[in-house]
Write a protein that holds these residues in place. Structure first.
Motif, PDB file in Angstrom:
ATOM      1  N   ARG A  68       0.844  -1.190   0.000  1.00 44.16           N
ATOM      2  CA  ARG A  68       0.000   0.000   0.000  1.00 44.16           C
ATOM      3  C   ARG A  68       0.872   1.229   0.000  1.00 44.16           C
ATOM      4  N   LYS A  69       0.418   2.212  -0.685  1.00 40.39           N
ATOM      5  CA  LYS A  69       1.120   3.480  -0.653  1.00 40.39           C
ATOM      6  C   LYS A  69       0.337   4.435   0.227  1.00 40.39           C
ATOM      7  N   ILE A  70       1.050   4.937   1.175  1.00 38.10           N
ATOM      8  CA  ILE A  70       0.405   5.870   2.089  1.00 38.10           C
ATOM      9  C   ILE A  70       1.111   7.210   2.012  1.00 38.10           C
ATOM     10  N   ALA A  71       0.338   8.214   1.779  1.00 44.72           N
ATOM     11  CA  ALA A  71       0.890   9.564   1.747  1.00 44.72           C
ATOM     12  C   ALA A  71       0.696  10.211   3.112  1.00 44.72           C
ATOM     13  N   VAL A  72       1.772  10.799   3.578  1.00 43.04           N
ATOM     14  CA  VAL A  72       1.708  11.477   4.857  1.00 43.04           C
ATOM     15  C   VAL A  72       2.114  12.929   4.665  1.00 43.04           C
ATOM     16  N   CYS A  73       1.248  13.796   5.033  1.00 37.01           N
ATOM     17  CA  CYS A  73       1.536  15.212   4.917  1.00 37.01           C
ATOM     18  C   CYS A  73       2.499  15.632   6.017  1.00 37.01           C
ATOM     19  N   GLN A  74       3.553  16.331   5.627  1.00 37.29           N
ATOM     20  CA  GLN A  74       4.555  16.756   6.599  1.00 37.29           C
ATOM     21  C   GLN A  74       4.111  17.996   7.372  1.00 37.29           C
ATOM     22  N   VAL A  75       3.078  18.614   6.899  1.00 48.98           N
ATOM     23  CA  VAL A  75       2.634  19.856   7.528  1.00 48.98           C
ATOM     24  C   VAL A  75       1.559  19.592   8.584  1.00 48.98           C
ATOM     25  N   CYS A  76       0.520  18.904   8.152  1.00 51.63           N
ATOM     26  CA  CYS A  76      -0.584  18.730   9.099  1.00 51.63           C
ATOM     27  C   CYS A  76      -0.694  17.307   9.628  1.00 51.63           C
ATOM     28  N   GLY A  77       0.074  16.411   9.039  1.00 52.18           N
ATOM     29  CA  GLY A  77       0.070  15.049   9.567  1.00 52.18           C
ATOM     30  C   GLY A  77      -1.026  14.169   9.013  1.00 52.18           C
ATOM     31  N   GLU A  78      -1.741  14.689   8.083  1.00 54.83           N
ATOM     32  CA  GLU A  78      -2.807  13.898   7.464  1.00 54.83           C
ATOM     33  C   GLU A  78      -2.218  12.749   6.666  1.00 54.83           C
ATOM     34  N   SER A  79      -2.801  11.598   6.795  1.00 61.49           N
ATOM     35  CA  SER A  79      -2.342  10.458   6.010  1.00 61.49           C
ATOM     36  C   SER A  79      -3.509   9.823   5.282  1.00 61.49           C
TER      37      SER A  79
END
Ligand SMILES: [Zn+2]
Length: 86
Positions: A68-79
């Protein structure tokens, strides 16, 4: 790629591999009721032929790994999950 929450470009994509190993645990109730006599019977009639079968026929182990590819935002932490098209 942009964060779906805050719109930031600082998104880290991680590839996560999952191997799902499902082992059914038997409850104590199972062992109290039928497990104690069913298990040896199952072992004799199922496990032993299986072992013999596996002795003569080479194992074909299929490892099913889900990636699975999971994107994690470095700013707000949203994944969130990244679609396979990426
Ligand atoms: Zn964000």
């Amino acid at each position: 790629m942009k964060c779906r929450k805050c719109g930031s470009e600082q998104v880290n994509v991680q590839v996560v591999s999952e191997t799902t190993l499902k082992t059914r645990r038997k409850t104590w109730l199972y062992w109290l009721t039928i497990g104690w006599f069913i298990e040896p019977l199952l072992w004799i009639f199922l496990t032993l032929p299986k072992l013999i079968y596996e002795l003569f026929i080479p194992k074909r182990v299929k490892l099913k790994t889900k990636t699975r590819k999971i994107a994690v935002c470095q700013v707000c932490g949203e994944s969130w999950d990244v679609k396979a098209s990426l």
